[in-house]
Design an enzyme around this catalytic site. Structure first.
Site, mmCIF file in Angstrom:
data_model
loop_
_atom_site.group_PDB
_atom_site.id
_atom_site.type_symbol
_atom_site.label_atom_id
_atom_site.label_comp_id
_atom_site.label_asym_id
_atom_site.label_seq_id
_atom_site.Cartn_x
_atom_site.Cartn_y
_atom_site.Cartn_z
ATOM 1 N N HIS A 181 -5.182 -3.904 15.478
ATOM 2 C CA HIS A 181 -4.084 -4.353 14.610
ATOM 3 C C HIS A 181 -4.239 -3.797 13.186
ATOM 4 C CE1 HIS A 181 -4.316 -7.530 17.813
ATOM 5 N NE2 HIS A 181 -2.998 -7.344 17.783
ATOM 6 N N HIS A 182 -3.138 -3.696 12.478
ATOM 7 C CA HIS A 182 -3.162 -3.217 11.085
ATOM 8 C C HIS A 182 -3.865 -4.227 10.174
ATOM 9 C CE1 HIS A 182 -0.850 -2.547 7.110
ATOM 10 N NE2 HIS A 182 -1.822 -1.667 7.191
ATOM 11 N N GLY A 183 -4.749 -3.749 9.310
ATOM 12 C CA GLY A 183 -5.454 -4.623 8.369
ATOM 13 C C GLY A 183 -4.593 -4.970 7.169
ATOM 14 N N ASP A 184 -3.492 -5.661 7.425
ATOM 15 C CA ASP A 184 -2.472 -5.870 6.377
ATOM 16 C C ASP A 184 -2.926 -6.766 5.226
ATOM 17 O OD1 ASP A 184 -2.489 -8.128 8.021
ATOM 18 O OD2 ASP A 184 -0.304 -8.348 8.065
ATOM 19 N N THR A 213 3.417 -3.675 10.275
ATOM 20 C CA THR A 213 3.238 -2.847 9.069
ATOM 21 C C THR A 213 2.207 -1.759 9.369
ATOM 22 O OG1 THR A 213 1.651 -4.516 8.353
ATOM 23 C CG2 THR A 213 3.866 -4.630 7.400
#
Ligand code: VJV
Ligand code: CA
Ligand code: ZN
Length: 390
Positions: A181-184, A213
């Site tokens: 997953h994106h490290g938003d 994102t």
């Protein structure tokens, strides 16, 4: 025991607390803190604890967590109980702090959060105080939590708290995130500073994969007066990427980032949901491929804070994090690939009882990343880094 000794010339600290492992998000929730029990079993059975300084993580204090989160949000986490989910008086706050199916209220929630956060803060301080060169907290890595909001199984952002500690000493810190997953949350926290370069590799599908994102051209606020402009690097991937392509891409991107940015320390989030056969993931990495990214990062020779993250097939999460611990103490070649008889819960590793089962053969997902697509990622990111330099 089996000859695992301290690594030559550097020190590794290992931060854990069995109290973290005892928490439950709910029986069918994919996040299982129990995966940390399996990881610990493997680390101990292989004798890796002889090679590290072991620390029982303490709970981060309210004040330490308030260096990033608001006091209102922390106070809410401290006092909320499962029965409040039904209570009308709490429903506005529960909604505003994004509590729900992904981030439920469970017994001991605040204790859980403060313990995993305390582990990462302690680990960062060991690096800053020169008491360790590599510091590990597998219970941390909860990269989605925001200043005033829970998100994606994350409530307190231990990574942001760890980086804030490192910034007391290091002018520049680089953050690398190999969770699927994106490290938003980390990206957003340091969106407006040039003192942290965030780099996330992730599955990207704006409308169909959480959090949506992390597009290639999402590099931070483009306003010319904002120092954080262009200090976010995103590596959006499609389903099914395999070891060889991933490692080649990882080396190309990370070497370019380090050359341009010259960080004083590295934080590596090792989310194991990028492995093949993960319950929530969609990549085809093997334990060896995932570990090779950790090994490459170690060769950079910088102080390194290593945290866990996602990972939803517990037996494979523990395989990866045990293997990566062995890499970090320079003992990967001394580890028997057959899981020792002495491991409690050894049946979890049936039928192969191997540390390295061929994950991508068992349930292979079609690789939707062409060579051309991957080459374009590297070329574009190198161009972005030229602009970052100014
Ligand atoms: O995709 C989402 C958000 C929804 C709304 C909430 N429902 C439950 C799921 C769809 C849009 N959330 C993701 C969050 C992934 C977080 C990853 C965290 C990390 O690995 O990066 C770092 C630790 C998502 N994907 C799958 C689920 N949620 C999911 C949640 C459940 C579930 C099954 C799947 C929650 C409870 C239960 N089952 C019982
Ligand atoms: Ca990632
Ligand atoms: Zn994840």
């Amino acid at each position: 025991h089996n000859g695992i000794t301290r690594p030559k010339g550097y020190t590794v600290s290992y931060h854990a607390n069995p109290a973290v492992e005892a928490h439950h998000f709910g029986s069918s929730h994919p996040m299982k803190p129990w995966r940390l029990v399996l990881t610990k079993e493997l680390v101990l059975a292989y004798g890796m604890h002889h090679a590290m300084d072991l620390y029982l993580s303490r709970a981060a204090t309210f004040e330490e967590m308030a260096e990033f989160h608001t006091e209102d949000y922390l106070e809410f986490l401290r006092q909320v109980i499962p029965a409040d989910m039904e209570a009308a008086e709490q429903s506005d706050r529960i909604a505003s702090y994004n509590i729900g199916d992904d981030c439920p209220i469970f017994d001991g929630l605040f204790n859980y959060c403060s313990l995993y956060a305390g582990g990462t803060v302690d680990a960062a301080r060991k690096l800053v105080n020169n008491q360790a060169d590599i510091a590990i907290n597998w219970s941390g890595g909860l990269h989605h939590a925001k200043k005033t909001e829970a998100s994606g199984f994350c409530y307190v952002n231990d990574i942001v708290l760890g980086i804030l500690q490192l910034l007391r000493f290091h002018p520049r810190v680089m953050y690398i995130d190999i969770d699927v997953h994106h490290g938003d949350g980390v990206e957003q926290a340091f969106w407006s500073t040039d003192r942290v370069l965030t780099v996330s590799f992730h599955k990207y599908d704006k409308d169909n994969f959480f959090p949506g994102t992390g597009a290639l051209d999402s590099n931070g606020p483009s306003h010319p007066l904002n120092p954080g402009s262009r200090h976010a690097i995103n590596v959006p991937l499609n389903d099914g990427i395999e070891d060889g392509d991933y490692l080649q891409l990882f080396k190309a991107v990370i070497s370019s980032c380090v050359e341009t940015y010259n960080p004083g320390a590295i934080v590596l989030q090792c989310g194991a949901d990028s492995l093949g056969c993960d319950r929530l993931g969609c990549f085809n990495l093997n334990v060896t491929g995932h570990g090779a990214c950790v090994a490459y990062t170690k060769t950079l020779g910088l102080p390194m804070l290593v945290v866990g993250g996602g990972g939803y097939t517990p037996r494979n999460v523990s395989r990866a994090w045990a293997h990566e611990t062995s890499i970090l103490i320079d003992a990967a070649d001394k580890i028997d690939p057959n899981i020792p008889d002495t491991v409690t819960f050894r049946n979890q590793f049936a039928p192969d009882y191997s540390l390295f089962p061929p994950l991508s053969e068992m349930r292979k997902i079609e690789n939707k990343n062409s060579k051309q697509y991957l080459n374009n990622l590297v070329a574009t990111i190198r161009e972005q880094l030229r602009y970052m330099q100014g």
